[in-house]
Design a protein around this motif. Structure first.
Motif, PDB file in Angstrom:
ATOM      1  N   GLY A  56      -9.735   4.202   1.141  1.00 19.43           N
ATOM      2  CA  GLY A  56      -8.704   3.756   0.210  1.00 19.43           C
ATOM      3  C   GLY A  56      -7.377   3.510   0.898  1.00 19.43           C
ATOM      4  O   GLY A  56      -6.679   2.523   0.616  1.00 19.43           O
ATOM      5  N   TYR A  57      -7.016   4.402   1.816  1.00 23.47           N
ATOM      6  CA  TYR A  57      -5.787   4.207   2.584  1.00 23.47           C
ATOM      7  C   TYR A  57      -5.883   2.956   3.458  1.00 23.47           C
ATOM      8  O   TYR A  57      -4.939   2.164   3.549  1.00 23.47           O
ATOM      9  CB  TYR A  57      -5.510   5.430   3.477  1.00 23.47           C
ATOM     10  N   VAL A  58      -7.029   2.769   4.099  1.00 15.44           N
ATOM     11  CA  VAL A  58      -7.230   1.593   4.953  1.00 15.44           C
ATOM     12  C   VAL A  58      -7.086   0.313   4.139  1.00 15.44           C
ATOM     13  O   VAL A  58      -6.405  -0.641   4.549  1.00 15.44           O
ATOM     14  CB  VAL A  58      -8.610   1.649   5.633  1.00 15.44           C
ATOM     15  N   ARG A  59      -7.705   0.285   2.974  1.00  8.71           N
ATOM     16  CA  ARG A  59      -7.642  -0.901   2.129  1.00  8.71           C
ATOM     17  C   ARG A  59      -6.210  -1.217   1.716  1.00  8.71           C
ATOM     18  O   ARG A  59      -5.748  -2.356   1.785  1.00  8.71           O
ATOM     19  CB  ARG A  59      -8.501  -0.677   0.877  1.00  8.71           C
ATOM     20  N   ALA A  60      -5.485  -0.168   1.268  1.00 11.83           N
ATOM     21  CA  ALA A  60      -4.108  -0.371   0.818  1.00 11.83           C
ATOM     22  C   ALA A  60      -3.216  -0.870   1.948  1.00 11.83           C
ATOM     23  O   ALA A  60      -2.387  -1.770   1.756  1.00 11.83           O
ATOM     24  CB  ALA A  60      -3.553   0.929   0.236  1.00 11.83           C
ATOM     25  N   LEU A  61      -3.389  -0.290   3.140  1.00 16.16           N
ATOM     26  CA  LEU A  61      -2.566  -0.682   4.277  1.00 16.16           C
ATOM     27  C   LEU A  61      -2.917  -2.085   4.769  1.00 16.16           C
ATOM     28  O   LEU A  61      -2.038  -2.854   5.158  1.00 16.16           O
ATOM     29  CB  LEU A  61      -2.718   0.344   5.396  1.00 16.16           C
ATOM     30  N   ALA A  62      -4.192  -2.418   4.743  1.00 17.80           N
ATOM     31  CA  ALA A  62      -4.608  -3.771   5.109  1.00 17.80           C
ATOM     32  C   ALA A  62      -4.056  -4.779   4.116  1.00 17.80           C
ATOM     33  O   ALA A  62      -3.644  -5.891   4.496  1.00 17.80           O
ATOM     34  CB  ALA A  62      -6.131  -3.857   5.184  1.00 17.80           C
ATOM     35  N   ASP A  63      -4.034  -4.431   2.828  1.00 16.97           N
ATOM     36  CA  ASP A  63      -3.478  -5.318   1.807  1.00 16.97           C
ATOM     37  C   ASP A  63      -1.988  -5.561   2.035  1.00 16.97           C
ATOM     38  O   ASP A  63      -1.459  -6.622   1.685  1.00 16.97           O
ATOM     39  CB  ASP A  63      -3.687  -4.725   0.410  1.00 16.97           C
ATOM     40  N   LEU A  64      -1.306  -4.572   2.621  1.00 19.29           N
ATOM     41  CA  LEU A  64       0.107  -4.746   2.954  1.00 19.29           C
ATOM     42  C   LEU A  64       0.312  -5.671   4.148  1.00 19.29           C
ATOM     43  O   LEU A  64       1.424  -6.098   4.430  1.00 19.29           O
ATOM     44  CB  LEU A  64       0.747  -3.386   3.269  1.00 19.29           C
ATOM     45  N   GLY A  65      -0.777  -5.928   4.869  1.00 18.35           N
ATOM     46  CA  GLY A  65      -0.695  -6.812   6.023  1.00 18.35           C
ATOM     47  C   GLY A  65      -0.877  -6.125   7.354  1.00 18.35           C
ATOM     48  O   GLY A  65      -0.777  -6.765   8.409  1.00 18.35           O
ATOM     49  N   TYR A  66      -1.182  -4.814   7.330  1.00 16.48           N
ATOM     50  CA  TYR A  66      -1.375  -4.120   8.599  1.00 16.48           C
ATOM     51  C   TYR A  66      -2.674  -4.595   9.253  1.00 16.48           C
ATOM     52  O   TYR A  66      -3.735  -4.607   8.633  1.00 16.48           O
ATOM     53  CB  TYR A  66      -1.415  -2.609   8.399  1.00 16.48           C
ATOM     54  N   ALA A  67      -2.574  -4.957  10.536  1.00 18.58           N
ATOM     55  CA  ALA A  67      -3.738  -5.497  11.240  1.00 18.58           C
ATOM     56  C   ALA A  67      -4.124  -4.685  12.467  1.00 18.58           C
ATOM     57  O   ALA A  67      -4.842  -5.158  13.335  1.00 18.58           O
ATOM     58  CB  ALA A  67      -3.466  -6.940  11.646  1.00 18.58           C
ATOM     59  N   GLY A  68      -3.603  -3.453  12.569  1.00 21.27           N
ATOM     60  CA  GLY A  68      -4.019  -2.581  13.661  1.00 21.27           C
ATOM     61  C   GLY A  68      -3.093  -2.628  14.837  1.00 21.27           C
ATOM     62  O   GLY A  68      -2.083  -3.332  14.802  1.00 21.27           O
ATOM     63  N   GLU A  91     -17.072   6.288  16.407  1.00 21.30           N
ATOM     64  CA  GLU A  91     -18.098   6.069  15.382  1.00 21.30           C
ATOM     65  C   GLU A  91     -17.592   6.430  13.990  1.00 21.30           C
ATOM     66  O   GLU A  91     -17.775   5.664  13.030  1.00 21.30           O
ATOM     67  CB  GLU A  91     -19.341   6.897  15.723  1.00 21.30           C
ATOM     68  N   THR A  92     -16.971   7.589  13.847  1.00 17.63           N
ATOM     69  CA  THR A  92     -16.513   8.008  12.521  1.00 17.63           C
ATOM     70  C   THR A  92     -15.378   7.121  12.018  1.00 17.63           C
ATOM     71  O   THR A  92     -15.354   6.731  10.844  1.00 17.63           O
ATOM     72  CB  THR A  92     -16.043   9.471  12.541  1.00 17.63           C
ATOM     73  N   SER A  93     -14.458   6.778  12.901  1.00 19.97           N
ATOM     74  CA  SER A  93     -13.308   5.969  12.496  1.00 19.97           C
ATOM     75  C   SER A  93     -13.727   4.551  12.125  1.00 19.97           C
ATOM     76  O   SER A  93     -13.283   4.009  11.106  1.00 19.97           O
ATOM     77  CB  SER A  93     -12.270   5.930  13.618  1.00 19.97           C
ATOM     78  N   THR A  94     -14.567   3.962  12.955  1.00 22.38           N
ATOM     79  CA  THR A  94     -15.023   2.602  12.677  1.00 22.38           C
ATOM     80  C   THR A  94     -15.734   2.519  11.336  1.00 22.38           C
ATOM     81  O   THR A  94     -15.518   1.582  10.555  1.00 22.38           O
ATOM     82  CB  THR A  94     -15.951   2.110  13.800  1.00 22.38           C
ATOM     83  N   ALA A  95     -16.559   3.512  11.033  1.00 27.64           N
ATOM     84  CA  ALA A  95     -17.291   3.512   9.761  1.00 27.64           C
ATOM     85  C   ALA A  95     -16.337   3.540   8.575  1.00 27.64           C
ATOM     86  O   ALA A  95     -16.533   2.817   7.583  1.00 27.64           O
ATOM     87  CB  ALA A  95     -18.236   4.714   9.709  1.00 27.64           C
ATOM     88  N   GLN A  96     -15.291   4.352   8.652  1.00 29.04           N
ATOM     89  CA  GLN A  96     -14.342   4.457   7.547  1.00 29.04           C
ATOM     90  C   GLN A  96     -13.461   3.211   7.429  1.00 29.04           C
ATOM     91  O   GLN A  96     -13.150   2.755   6.321  1.00 29.04           O
ATOM     92  CB  GLN A  96     -13.461   5.688   7.734  1.00 29.04           C
ATOM     93  N   ILE A  97     -13.072   2.652   8.564  1.00 36.48           N
ATOM     94  CA  ILE A  97     -12.264   1.435   8.534  1.00 36.48           C
ATOM     95  C   ILE A  97     -13.070   0.281   7.945  1.00 36.48           C
ATOM     96  O   ILE A  97     -12.582  -0.460   7.077  1.00 36.48           O
ATOM     97  CB  ILE A  97     -11.766   1.092   9.951  1.00 36.48           C
ATOM     98  N   GLU A  98     -14.290   0.115   8.405  1.00 36.87           N
ATOM     99  CA  GLU A  98     -15.131  -0.961   7.888  1.00 36.87           C
ATOM    100  C   GLU A  98     -15.402  -0.795   6.405  1.00 36.87           C
ATOM    101  O   GLU A  98     -15.395  -1.785   5.651  1.00 36.87           O
ATOM    102  CB  GLU A  98     -16.439  -1.031   8.673  1.00 36.87           C
ATOM    103  N   LYS A  99     -15.588   0.434   5.962  1.00 43.13           N
ATOM    104  CA  LYS A  99     -15.807   0.694   4.540  1.00 43.13           C
ATOM    105  C   LYS A  99     -14.577   0.273   3.737  1.00 43.13           C
ATOM    106  O   LYS A  99     -14.686  -0.325   2.670  1.00 43.13           O
ATOM    107  CB  LYS A  99     -16.115   2.175   4.324  1.00 43.13           C
ATOM    108  N   GLY A 100     -13.400   0.608   4.264  1.00 39.09           N
ATOM    109  CA  GLY A 100     -12.175   0.252   3.559  1.00 39.09           C
ATOM    110  C   GLY A 100     -11.922  -1.245   3.536  1.00 39.09           C
ATOM    111  O   GLY A 100     -11.511  -1.804   2.520  1.00 39.09           O
ATOM    112  N   LEU A 101     -12.169  -1.909   4.649  1.00 38.87           N
ATOM    113  CA  LEU A 101     -11.895  -3.342   4.724  1.00 38.87           C
ATOM    114  C   LEU A 101     -12.896  -4.175   3.917  1.00 38.87           C
ATOM    115  O   LEU A 101     -12.576  -5.300   3.522  1.00 38.87           O
ATOM    116  CB  LEU A 101     -11.899  -3.785   6.189  1.00 38.87           C
ATOM    117  N   LYS A 102     -14.056  -3.622   3.666  1.00 38.89           N
ATOM    118  CA  LYS A 102     -15.065  -4.339   2.888  1.00 38.89           C
ATOM    119  C   LYS A 102     -14.931  -4.089   1.391  1.00 38.89           C
ATOM    120  O   LYS A 102     -15.589  -4.753   0.588  1.00 38.89           O
ATOM    121  CB  LYS A 102     -16.473  -3.930   3.349  1.00 38.89           C
ATOM    122  N   ALA A 103     -14.097  -3.125   1.011  1.00 45.75           N
ATOM    123  CA  ALA A 103     -13.978  -2.749  -0.410  1.00 45.75           C
ATOM    124  C   ALA A 103     -13.367  -3.890  -1.228  1.00 45.75           C
ATOM    125  O   ALA A 103     -12.559  -4.670  -0.736  1.00 45.75           O
ATOM    126  CB  ALA A 103     -13.112  -1.504  -0.526  1.00 45.75           C
TER     127      ALA A 103
END
Length: 289
Positions: free
Chosen positions: A240-252, A277-289
């Motif tokens: 959820g945090y990843v999704r919100a931050l990506a929506d703000l325009g954060y690109a890493g 492995e753990t971080s990538t899984a959570q980031i990908e989950k957030g970006l695909k939401a």
């Protein structure tokens, strides 16, 4: 999906003693860089005491060459305290020495950013912090290209809220000043993903992922330095945090800062592998939401 993971210093340093003893890593810099390349990290972090230790053996140019030779691109430097203390105070004298170390390194290493804040819990007014942050950013702009990121933390005695940190950073109006977000701190402060939408995009400079438990341990310092969890292994809404931050325009890049006795006890290859492995899984989950 390609994800940029920056292994923050405390995540990749191994068996260090945070705030109580030896803070520099027993893992040599070439080994850390080689392992980061092997597991697919895009960068690493350096803590000021570890940097001082590395400089006993390597020059800044050599540190940079080792980093570049392994194909790494994002380098974090931390941490600057007491930058707002008036000149003439012994705390400010120590801070200025630390500032020189980090600013010189930022210029030589082409750092992605320098993280600052108030880990020492030194009191100051919001007005003083705003003025001093502007002064610090102006000095930085004359010496290197790396932005300065004020880290939001629940134990900042002066600015323990998102609103307060935004007031400081926004009020300074420095083009090279921004905010650093750490999901462990967000979870502990009960800041939801939707709450992050209050951050102006131009102030969102750096993001770190770290998981944990909602219930606080009796000793907050003990908990934050020894019992954090890898993304997805705690109770915080990392996707959820990843999704919100990506929506703000954060690109890493997505930093991963997990201060954990359990993680530090692992062999270097397993420590780096599990982080990615753990971080990538959570980031990908957030970006695909």
């Amino acid at each position: 999906m390609s994800v940029d993971i920056l292994g923050a210093y405390w995540t990749t340093a191994g068996p260090v003693e945070i705030r109580t003893g030896r803070e520099w890593s027993l893992f040599d810099w070439p080994d850390r860089c080689a392992e980061a390349k092997r597991v697919g990290m895009s960068g690493l972090g350096l803590w000021h005491t570890d940097l001082e230790h590395l400089l006993e053996r390597y020059t800044l140019a050599e540190i940079k060459q080792i980093f570049d030779d392994n194909g790494l691109v994002h380098l974090e430097l931390e941490f600057l305290n007491d930058w707002f203390v008036p000149r003439g105070d012994e705390k400010r004298a120590a801070s200025d020495g630390q500032r020189d170390l980090l600013f010189d390194a930022a210029a030589a290493l082409d750092a992605h950013h320098i993280k600052i804040g108030n880990l020492q819990r030194t009191p100051a007014t919001i007005d003083r912090l705003t003025e001093a942050f502007g002064e610090l950013c102006a000095d930085a702009a004359d010496r290197h290209a790396a932005p300065l990121t004020y880290e939001l933390m629940p134990f900042d005695v002066n600015a323990a809220s998102l609103e307060a940190v935004l007031q400081i950073v926004g009020g300074a109006e420095a083009p090279n000043g921004g905010i650093a977000i750490d999901t462990w701190h967000l979870g502990k402060m009960a800041i939801s993903p939707d709450d992050l939408r209050a951050i102006p995009r131009h102030l969102l400079t750096y993001v770190e992922l770290s998981d944990g438990m909602q219930e606080n341990m009796p000793d907050h310092t003990h908990e934050t330095t020894r019992f954090r969890r890898l993304p997805g292994e705690g109770e915080f809404d990392i996707p959820g945090y990843v999704r919100a931050l990506a929506d703000l325009g954060y690109a890493g890049p997505w930093g991963v800062e997990v201060l954990s006795d359990a993680l530090r006890a692992l062999p270097l290859p397993e420590m780096f592998r599990r982080t990615v492995e753990t971080s990538t899984a959570q980031i990908e989950k957030g970006l695909k939401a």
